[in-house]
Design a protein around this motif. Structure first.
Motif, PDB file in Angstrom:
ATOM      1  N   VAL A 228      54.846  62.382  40.216  1.00 15.36           N
ATOM      2  CA  VAL A 228      54.491  61.820  41.520  1.00 15.36           C
ATOM      3  C   VAL A 228      55.676  61.852  42.469  1.00 15.36           C
ATOM      4  N   GLN A 229      56.858  61.497  41.986  1.00 13.81           N
ATOM      5  CA  GLN A 229      58.063  61.494  42.828  1.00 13.81           C
ATOM      6  C   GLN A 229      58.399  62.902  43.312  1.00 13.81           C
ATOM      7  N   ARG A 232      55.950  63.997  46.049  1.00  8.68           N
ATOM      8  CA  ARG A 232      56.236  63.351  47.330  1.00  8.68           C
ATOM      9  C   ARG A 232      57.494  63.917  47.975  1.00  8.68           C
ATOM     10  N   ARG A 233      58.467  64.248  47.173  1.00 12.82           N
ATOM     11  CA  ARG A 233      59.729  64.781  47.709  1.00 12.82           C
ATOM     12  C   ARG A 233      59.540  66.177  48.295  1.00 12.82           C
ATOM     13  N   GLY A 235      56.599  67.395  49.305  1.00 10.87           N
ATOM     14  CA  GLY A 235      55.472  67.453  50.237  1.00 10.87           C
ATOM     15  C   GLY A 235      54.210  68.032  49.636  1.00 10.87           C
ATOM     16  N   ILE A 238      49.411  65.170  45.846  1.00 17.80           N
ATOM     17  CA  ILE A 238      49.288  64.612  44.495  1.00 17.80           C
ATOM     18  C   ILE A 238      47.851  64.787  44.031  1.00 17.80           C
TER      19      ILE A 238
END
Length: 346
Positions: A228-229, A232-233, A235, A238
Motif C-alpha cells: 500500500v505504501q 501511494r508513493r 501514484g 491500490i
C-alpha cells in the motif's frame, strides 16, 4: 433434563443462551459494534456500559425464546475470561447475582472452550480425540482435545503475534475498509484475484520444530502495508479487491495447511474450526476441500454460532455440569488473560 443458562460478555456482544442436555433451547444477543465503528475498534468502557444496558433484556429474551421460566434454570455458566476486564466484570457480577438470588450453582468457564462447545449444539458430542483450530480476533491456536468438560486442553501451537482476526482488522484499516475487518475483507475479496499479489505464508516453510503448529500474521500484515505504501508513493492505484483476496488467501492457506498437518501428524481424523473467523466463506471452502482430500472429518458450526454468543457458554456449561464438576462458588473474579488449560476456570 438439566437446564443451563450461559452468559457471555467478554467483548462487545452480550449473549445469553439456554441449553439442556446438548440441545439449544433459546438465546438472545445484543451487540454494541455500531458504537465502536467510528473508533476503528472496540472501546472497553463503551462495551462495558452496553453490557450493563443489555444484560437484563437479553436474559428475558432468551428465556422467552426457550419457553423457560427463570426459576426452571438448574445451573448458570459465565465467561470469566479471557476478554476485556471491564466487560467480563459486568457478566461475572450479573451471573453471581442470578446464582445467589436463585440459589443455583455457578460455573466460571473459559471463553475459547465455549467456542469449541458451540459446535456440539449443531453436530453433537465430540469424538474421544479431535483437533480444534481456534480462529478469532484474539486467538489463533491448534488444540488437542479429549473430553472437553474434564480433560486438560493441550496446545499444539498458538499465535506468536497478531491473531488471524486481528490481522484482518489491521489490513482492512490499511485498505480503508470498514470495521470489523473480517466481513469487509471477505466482501472486497469476492471481486478480487487471490493470486494477483505475491504475499508470504508465515511459518508455513522454514519453521523450527517449536513453530511447527504456531501462527504469525504480523509479517503478512506488514507485507500488505509495504504494498500500500509503495502504491501511494508511486501514484499507482491500490487494487483493493486484489489485495483483499490475496491477503485472505494467504491467511486461509496458512491456517488450513497447519491444521491438516496437525491432524495427520497426530493420527486424528476430526478437525473442528471455531471462532469468529470460522465464519469466513473462503476459509470454510478451503477447509472442506482439503479435509475431504485428506480423509479428515471437518466440523464447523454455522456462522451464527462462530461469533461470540451466549449459546456457546451455555453449551460448555451444560457439558461441565453433566460431567459432575464441582461448581465454582461465588468468590471467583474476572480474569482477562485466563490461560486455556481446562474449560472450567475455577
Amino acid at each position: 433434563m438439566g437446564i443451563t443458562l450461559g452468559l457471555e460478555t467478554s467483548c462487545d456482544e452480550t449473549g445469553v443462551g439456554i441449553v439442556a442436555d446438548g440441545v439449544l433451547l433459546g438465546q438472545a444477543l445484543a451487540s454494541s459494534m455500531d458504537e465502536h465503528i467510528r473508533y476503528g475498534g472496540v472501546v472497553p468502557e463503551v462495551a462495558a456500559r452496553a453490557h450493563l444496558e443489555s444484560v437484563t433484556s437479553c436474559l428475558r429474551q432468551a428465556l422467552a425464546d426457550a419457553g423457560v421460566a427463570l426459576e426452571q434454570v438448574d445451573a448458570i455458566a459465565v465467561t470469566s475470561g479471557p476478554g476485556l476486564a471491564s466487560s467480563l466484570h459486568v457478566g461475572v457480577s450479573a451471573a453471581k447475582a442470578w446464582a445467589l438470588a436463585l440459589n443455583k450453582p455457578l460455573y466460571a468457564v473459559h471463553h475459547v472452550a465455549g467456542h469449541v462447545a458451540a459446535d456440539t449444539l449443531q453436530h453433537g458430542p465430540l469424538p474421544d480425540r479431535s483437533i480444534a483450530l481456534i480462529v478469532s480476533g484474539g486467538h489463533s491456536s491448534l488444540l488437542m482435545l479429549g473430553d472437553l468438560a474434564t480433560d486438560p486442553i493441550v496446545h499444539l501451537g498458538d499465535t506468536l503475534d497478531d491473531a488471524a482476526g486481528e490481522a484482518f482488522d489491521k489490513v482492512a484499516r490499511l485498505l480503508e475498509l470498514p470495521y470489523p475487518g473480517g466481513p469487509s475483507i471477505q466482501r472486497a475479496a469476492e471481486s478480487g484475484d487471490p493470486a494477483a499479489i505475491d504475499l508470504p505464508r508465515p511459518l508455513l516453510t522454514n519453521f523450527s520444530e517449536r513453530q511447527r503448529y504456531a501462527f504469525s500474521f504480523s509479517g503478512l500484515k506488514s507485507a500488505v502495508a509495504r504494498y500500500v505504501q509503495l502504491a501511494r508513493r508511486t501514484g499507482e492505484p491500490i487494487r483493493t479487491a486484489d489485495v483483499a483476496a490475496s491477503f485472505q488467501e494467504a491467511v486461509v492457506d496458512v491456517l488450513i495447511s497447519k491444521a491438516v498437518a496437525a491432524c495427520r501428524d497426530h493420527a486424528v481424523d476430526t478437525l473442528l474450526i471455531v471462532g469468529g473467523v470460522a465464519a469466513n466463506a473462503r476459509l470454510r471452502a478451503v477447509a472442506a476441500e482439503r479435509c475431504l482430500a485428506a480423509g479428515i472429518t471437518l466440523r464447523v458450526p454455522a456462522p451464527r454460532l462462530c461469533t461470540d454468543n451466549g449459546a456457546m457458554i451455555a453449551a460448555i456449561g451444560d457439558l461441565v455440569v453433566r460431567s459432575g464438576a464441582k461448581p465454582s462458588g461465588l468468590d471467583f473474579g474476572a480474569d482477562s488473560s485466563a490461560p486455556l488449560d481446562r474449560s472450567l476456570l475455577v
